[in-house]
Design a protein around this motif. Sequence first.
Motif, PDB file in Angstrom:
ATOM      1  N   PRO A 137      41.313  45.251  38.330  1.00  0.00           N
ATOM      2  CA  PRO A 137      40.873  43.808  37.786  1.00  0.00           C
ATOM      3  C   PRO A 137      41.898  43.200  36.898  1.00  0.00           C
ATOM      4  O   PRO A 137      42.605  44.200  36.187  1.00  0.00           O
ATOM      5  N   ILE A 139      42.858  40.714  33.532  1.00  0.00           N
ATOM      6  CA  ILE A 139      42.134  39.901  32.363  1.00  0.00           C
ATOM      7  C   ILE A 139      43.493  39.494  31.801  1.00  0.00           C
ATOM      8  O   ILE A 139      44.163  39.894  31.428  1.00  0.00           O
ATOM      9  N   ARG A 145      41.604  38.933  21.802  1.00  0.00           N
ATOM     10  CA  ARG A 145      41.018  39.704  22.341  1.00  0.00           C
ATOM     11  C   ARG A 145      40.509  40.865  21.700  1.00  0.00           C
ATOM     12  O   ARG A 145      39.397  41.592  22.168  1.00  0.00           O
ATOM     13  N   GLN A 152      32.808  43.113  26.055  1.00  0.00           N
ATOM     14  CA  GLN A 152      33.755  42.547  27.147  1.00  0.00           C
ATOM     15  C   GLN A 152      33.902  43.233  28.283  1.00  0.00           C
ATOM     16  O   GLN A 152      33.994  44.606  28.131  1.00  0.00           O
ATOM     17  N   HIS A 154      34.636  42.750  32.950  1.00  0.00           N
ATOM     18  CA  HIS A 154      35.015  42.219  33.878  1.00  0.00           C
ATOM     19  C   HIS A 154      34.236  42.220  35.083  1.00  0.00           C
ATOM     20  O   HIS A 154      33.072  42.866  34.853  1.00  0.00           O
ATOM     21  N   THR A 155      34.351  41.218  36.049  1.00  0.00           N
ATOM     22  CA  THR A 155      33.511  41.291  37.200  1.00  0.00           C
ATOM     23  C   THR A 155      33.063  42.545  37.785  1.00  0.00           C
ATOM     24  O   THR A 155      31.957  42.695  38.114  1.00  0.00           O
ATOM     25  N   GLU A 157      32.375  45.176  36.419  1.00  0.00           N
ATOM     26  CA  GLU A 157      31.466  45.920  35.575  1.00  0.00           C
ATOM     27  C   GLU A 157      30.128  45.075  35.568  1.00  0.00           C
ATOM     28  O   GLU A 157      29.252  45.711  35.048  1.00  0.00           O
ATOM     29  N   TRP A 282      34.888  38.561  32.152  1.00  0.00           N
ATOM     30  CA  TRP A 282      35.932  37.947  32.484  1.00  0.00           C
ATOM     31  C   TRP A 282      35.905  37.825  34.149  1.00  0.00           C
ATOM     32  O   TRP A 282      35.938  38.757  34.700  1.00  0.00           O
ATOM     33  N   CYS A 283      35.663  36.786  34.667  1.00  0.00           N
ATOM     34  CA  CYS A 283      35.697  36.597  36.256  1.00  0.00           C
ATOM     35  C   CYS A 283      36.946  36.194  36.643  1.00  0.00           C
ATOM     36  O   CYS A 283      37.250  34.795  37.267  1.00  0.00           O
ATOM     37  N   THR A 284      38.317  36.663  36.256  1.00  0.00           N
ATOM     38  CA  THR A 284      39.326  36.242  36.356  1.00  0.00           C
ATOM     39  C   THR A 284      40.345  36.786  37.396  1.00  0.00           C
ATOM     40  O   THR A 284      41.598  36.707  37.165  1.00  0.00           O
TER      41      THR A 284
END
Length: 355
Positions: A137, A139, A145, A152, A154-155, A157, A282-284
């Motif tokens: 992933p 970020i 941050r 926080q 990510h997608t 998780e 964070w869908c980054t």
Amino acid sequence: MSSAGTVDVVVVGGGQAGLAAGYHLRRAGLSFVILDAQKTPGGAWQHTWDSLCLFSPAAYSSLPGRLMPPQQGEAYPDAAHVVDYLTEYEQRYELPVHRPVRVEAVHRDGPFLRVETDTATWRARAVISATGTWSRPFIPAVAGRTEFTGTQLHTVEYQCPTDFAGQKVIVVGGGNSGAQIAADLAHDADLTWVTLREPRYLADDIDGRALFDAATARRRALDEGRTDTGGVASLGDIVAVPPVRAARDAGLLKAQPMFTRLTQTGVQWADGTRTDADAVIWCTGFRPALSHLAPLGLRGPRGHLPTTGTQALGEPRLHLLGYGDWTGPASATLIGVGRPAREAARQIAGLLGAV
């Protein structure tokens, strides 16, 4: 470390790309093994969020040789249905998947490539890397941050909206993951959706079938030296699957521009305005998981390895499959991975037949 044996091809990764490779390697008459780090079949699909569904009907989301059966009551199958399909596919074709086996490094070893794992070492005349991106992933580096005291993730998780019920949540990302997770949260959380640019929805009647056709047309145009058609990116960034469409039409998906920094309690925009948040998702996006190939010294820009089709330019015995358009049109999709898998198997058979 003990030697597990010698085969024509080692496939690294037992998700959809690895299984498609296995199907075509068997048809080519080559000996092979598939080494998968997962404990059970299904690839990354077994780790997605609860509400994730495909962009296309089942019949248009199939691997080579076996149509995905429809899911009862669902036009677009969910991730659990995909896991069941991949499990059955692996069993149907009796693919030689070894798991859990983690490939740690691939080295040149004379006429072979030496594949070192956490259990044993294989020697292969060729390697197909099909590890995907889910395990890497990405970020972006955003100021503050480390200052933010909330959650926080990510997608990879994110699981379900009830985990965030009643919370102030900021979802970052204007692609499909960002839109789907924002839509998932819109009813249960105090949502702020943040994107780099205004969200670009594809037409409501466009699904994965059209995306595959667009990606294929772009690759054909580039190969023939014609003008770049833009491929999928020319159509938009977000497939309007039913949950996204419903949230959008209800006015629940109103995107904000990207903030400039995180604060202790939330985020701050360029004009100084702030929004508090309990969580930032964070869908980054992702990067290709290719650390096992580092000993070959092939690394290119942004973690990509230079390829022609699926074949690595610096090592003709190595093929990369399923990482995106740079390894075949729509090759990171179920429907799209079949053609580059067939081509990789064909090229490997030709190469080994010439040795």
